[in-house]
Scaffold this motif. Structure first.
Motif, PDB file in Angstrom:
ATOM      1  N   CYS A 185       0.775  -1.314  -0.005  1.00 13.94           N
ATOM      2  CA  CYS A 185       0.004   0.025  -0.100  1.00 13.94           C
ATOM      3  C   CYS A 185       0.837   1.242   0.044  1.00 13.94           C
ATOM      4  CB  CYS A 185      -0.795   0.111   1.181  1.00 13.94           C
ATOM      5  SG  CYS A 185      -1.921   1.440   1.422  1.00 13.94           S
ATOM      6  N   ARG A 186       0.869   1.951  -1.173  1.00 15.58           N
ATOM      7  CA  ARG A 186       1.705   3.004  -1.229  1.00 15.58           C
ATOM      8  C   ARG A 186       1.214   4.420  -0.336  1.00 15.58           C
ATOM      9  NH1 ARG A 186      -0.041   2.197  -6.022  1.00 15.58           N
ATOM     10  NH2 ARG A 186      -0.794   4.563  -6.191  1.00 15.58           N
ATOM     11  N   CYS A 187       0.099   4.486  -0.455  1.00 19.20           N
ATOM     12  CA  CYS A 187      -0.415   5.496   0.510  1.00 19.20           C
ATOM     13  C   CYS A 187       0.036   5.576   1.838  1.00 19.20           C
ATOM     14  CB  CYS A 187      -1.874   5.731   0.282  1.00 19.20           C
ATOM     15  SG  CYS A 187      -2.479   6.253  -1.376  1.00 19.20           S
ATOM     16  N   ASN A 188       0.152   4.248   2.575  1.00 19.29           N
ATOM     17  CA  ASN A 188       0.073   4.443   3.807  1.00 19.29           C
ATOM     18  C   ASN A 188       1.594   3.631   4.141  1.00 19.29           C
ATOM     19  OD1 ASN A 188      -2.276   5.197   5.078  1.00 19.29           O
ATOM     20  ND2 ASN A 188      -3.111   3.797   3.566  1.00 19.29           N
ATOM     21  N   GLY A 189       2.552   3.309   3.296  1.00 26.82           N
ATOM     22  CA  GLY A 189       3.557   2.571   3.499  1.00 26.82           C
ATOM     23  C   GLY A 189       3.387   1.362   4.151  1.00 26.82           C
ATOM     24  N   GLY A 193      -7.279   3.249  -2.792  1.00 21.12           N
ATOM     25  CA  GLY A 193      -7.669   2.063  -3.212  1.00 21.12           C
ATOM     26  C   GLY A 193      -7.053   1.363  -4.379  1.00 21.12           C
ATOM     27  N   GLY A 194      -5.558   2.041  -4.958  1.00 20.89           N
ATOM     28  CA  GLY A 194      -5.157   1.355  -5.922  1.00 20.89           C
ATOM     29  C   GLY A 194      -4.432  -0.191  -5.582  1.00 20.89           C
ATOM     30  N   CYS A 195      -4.330  -0.086  -4.194  1.00 24.72           N
ATOM     31  CA  CYS A 195      -3.867  -1.654  -3.861  1.00 24.72           C
ATOM     32  C   CYS A 195      -4.816  -2.607  -3.512  1.00 24.72           C
ATOM     33  CB  CYS A 195      -2.739  -1.504  -2.676  1.00 24.72           C
ATOM     34  SG  CYS A 195      -3.422  -0.699  -1.278  1.00 24.72           S
ATOM     35  N   ARG A 196      -5.993  -2.272  -3.433  1.00 25.17           N
ATOM     36  CA  ARG A 196      -7.054  -3.242  -2.943  1.00 25.17           C
ATOM     37  C   ARG A 196      -7.049  -4.546  -3.392  1.00 25.17           C
ATOM     38  NH1 ARG A 196     -10.665  -2.728   0.906  1.00 25.17           N
ATOM     39  NH2 ARG A 196     -12.871  -3.481   0.805  1.00 25.17           N
ATOM     40  N   ALA A 197      -6.743  -4.796  -4.953  1.00 29.43           N
ATOM     41  CA  ALA A 197      -6.755  -6.079  -5.174  1.00 29.43           C
ATOM     42  C   ALA A 197      -5.650  -6.893  -4.587  1.00 29.43           C
ATOM     43  CB  ALA A 197      -6.617  -5.961  -6.921  1.00 29.43           C
ATOM     44  N   ASP A 198      -4.373  -6.332  -4.390  1.00 30.79           N
ATOM     45  CA  ASP A 198      -3.228  -6.992  -3.960  1.00 30.79           C
ATOM     46  C   ASP A 198      -3.833  -7.438  -2.585  1.00 30.79           C
ATOM     47  OD1 ASP A 198      -1.910  -6.867  -6.195  1.00 30.79           O
ATOM     48  OD2 ASP A 198      -0.564  -5.172  -5.440  1.00 30.79           O
ATOM     49  N   VAL A 199      -4.163  -6.517  -1.823  1.00 27.20           N
ATOM     50  CA  VAL A 199      -4.693  -6.676  -0.419  1.00 27.20           C
ATOM     51  C   VAL A 199      -5.554  -7.880  -0.351  1.00 27.20           C
ATOM     52  CG1 VAL A 199      -5.643  -5.948   1.978  1.00 27.20           C
ATOM     53  CG2 VAL A 199      -4.459  -4.496   0.322  1.00 27.20           C
TER      54      VAL A 199
END
Length: 500
Positions: free
Chosen positions: A418-422, A453-459
């Motif tokens: 998650c880039r936004c939150n590191g 929300g861009g990392c949601r699929a990875d999460v």
């Protein structure tokens, strides 16, 4: 959004040392304003934007309470309900207000004209679409483009008016802007770029249209103003603190006039400049909280910044548009050490630009090709070496020209998910091992997936692979895995901390 994040960061693991008072101008539960255009589009309901509050009972939130004045001699804040709050440290997280242009006809504010900065603003725009017959969006930055698409999805004819010749001119060069204009046209959205607005037309206090500088008139009964933001600095200025565009702070986020007063988020103007993206504010909140926990009233330095690569990634959140920018733009950098390659095909709705330094991708712009954009973003954020011939990145996904991009489940433990939150993979793995079985539970424990929300699929993929599953059942990644976005955070007028 940043004031609430700071309160949570400070009281998480402080050993009960701090009491925190948050004065917030909005009375609503904390919410993710990054997704307001998605609320207008009908992609989300208001409840989907809600964010978790600080869990500690030592955090008191006064919603609907405006900070009126700061007395730095008394070290106290006067609130709109008449209460006065003493502090050991004061953190200004007053955010930014919608910037409204000085157009004739906007004072007083006519019916049918709306800004878009708060959840109430978004709900008012949604309500206005029920009776509107045509809409104009003033401003074609990221929010203006997203809003235009959102209104179009609700069935309204929409025209975007932008004073600069290029749409999204802060992120895109002329070639990319032409591709964006063509993409909007395919969605049925008209645009008037390079033509400033001259006057708002009204009749009996209600909007009827917009006059432009070329003497043309756009009839409309709904106008949404998306002309940027202005940091909220009135409180700081009245308290005698130095103010530029924002509240001036040093590299420790402290005011040069008062070491007990800090500013973070959209209201702050740090030495490196403000990006206007929430990732920078959240990072500031985390670093400042770590400093106060570690040093108390001492002069300690902030922890070292983590990789700030997320601070300059912009992704347009609009159905039917694939627009992603990151890092430096070749059109804006004259450094001969940087190699810029681009492909622009307006008829196909595609524009790809890459900026390379040695074997590293230091910037990219991608319109109209979600697969290539995803690969470029992975290359940029993970530092994947580019091919010997970077031109191959313009058409072919990276996996076909270099080492295949590993699945998220194969990433190293310290790889940022998650880039936004590191948030790295190790942190998400730990949350799953400790009992998190849905994306929402992982988000609550780690904040992964709660920014753009861009990392949601990875999460989601990590949850499915790692979350413990009771015997005889199937993996349950939880609601939202099919969506590309979620939420996190509130608006604070002032976050006030008092050390025990």
């Amino acid at each position: 959004m940043v004031g609430s994040r700071f309160a949570a960061e400070l009281t998480d693991g402080d050993g009960g040392r701090f009491r925190v008072t948050v004065l917030g101008a909005e009375s609503a539960q904390p919410y993710n304003r990054v997704l307001l255009s998605q609320l207008v589009a009908g992609q989300y309901g208001p409840e989907a934007l809600a964010l978790p509050s600080a869990a500690s009972e030592r955090v008191r939130v006064h919603g609907g309470t405006v900070a009126l004045a700061v007395d730095r001699q008394d070290r106290s804040v006067l609130a709109s309900d008449g209460s006065r709050h003493r502090y050991d440290f004061l953190v200004l997280a007053t955010g930014a207000a919608a910037r409204v242009p000085a157009l004739p006809g906007l004072d007083p504010w006519p019916r049918g004209v709306h800004a878009l900065r708060t959840r109430d603003d978004a709900l008012a725009v949604v309500a206005a679409t029920a009776e509107a017959r045509s809409a104009v969006v003033l401003g074609a930055g990221v929010l203006g483009v997203e809003t235009a698409v959102a209104l179009s999805r609700r069935g309204l004819p929409v025209t975007v008016v932008h004073p600069a010749p290029t749409l999204m001119d802060r992120q895109l060069d002329a070639g990319a802007g032409r591709v964006l204009a063509a993409s909007l046209a395919r969605l049925g959205i008209e645009h008037r770029a390079g033509v400033p607005a001259r006057r708002v037309r009204t009749r009996d206090g209600r909007l009827t249209g917009l006059d432009l500088d070329d003497a043309s008139v756009l009839p409309a009964d709904l106008l949404v103003v998306c002309t940027g933001t202005q940091p909220r600095t009135d409180l700081a200025r009245a308290a005698g603190l130095p103010v530029g565009r924002g509240v001036l702070v040093d590299d420790r986020l402290a005011s040069p006039a008062d070491p007990r007063v800090f500013a973070v988020g959209d209201c702050a103007e740090p030495p490196e400049g403000a990006t206007g993206l929430v990732a920078q504010g959240w990072e500031q909140a985390a670093r400042l909280a770590a400093r106060l926990r570690a040093t108390g009233t001492g002069p300690g330095a902030l922890p070292r910044r983590r990789d700030r690569v997320a601070d300059d990634v912009v992704k347009v959140k609009a159905a039917g548009l694939d627009v992603v920018t990151m890092g430096v733009s070749g059109a804006r950098v004259g450094d001969p050490a940087l190699r810029t390659l681009r492909l622009s095909d307006p008829d196909a709705g595609r524009h790809v630009e890459v900026v390379v330094s040695g074997q590293r991708l230091v910037g990219a712009t991608c319109l109209g090709d979600a697969e290539v954009a995803a690969e470029l973003l992975a290359c940029y954020t993970r530092g994947t070496p580019v091919p010997a011939d970077p031109a191959r990145l313009l058409l072919t996904p990276l996996a076909a020209v270099a080492a295949p991009r590993p699945a998220v489940t194969e990433l190293a433990e310290d790889a940022v998910v998650c880039r936004c939150n590191g948030v790295d993979r190790r942190t998400i793995d730990r949350a799953c091992r400790e009992g998190a079985t849905t994306v929402e539970e992982v988000a609550a424990r780690t904040r992964a997936g709660t920014g753009c929300g861009g990392c949601r699929a990875d999460v989601c993929a990590l949850v499915e692979a790692l979350a413990p599953v009771p015997a005889g059942t199937s993996p349950q990644p939880g609601p939202g895995c099919e969506k590309s976005v979620t939420a996190v955070s509130p608006l604070a007028s002032a976050a006030v901390t008092s050390a025990r």
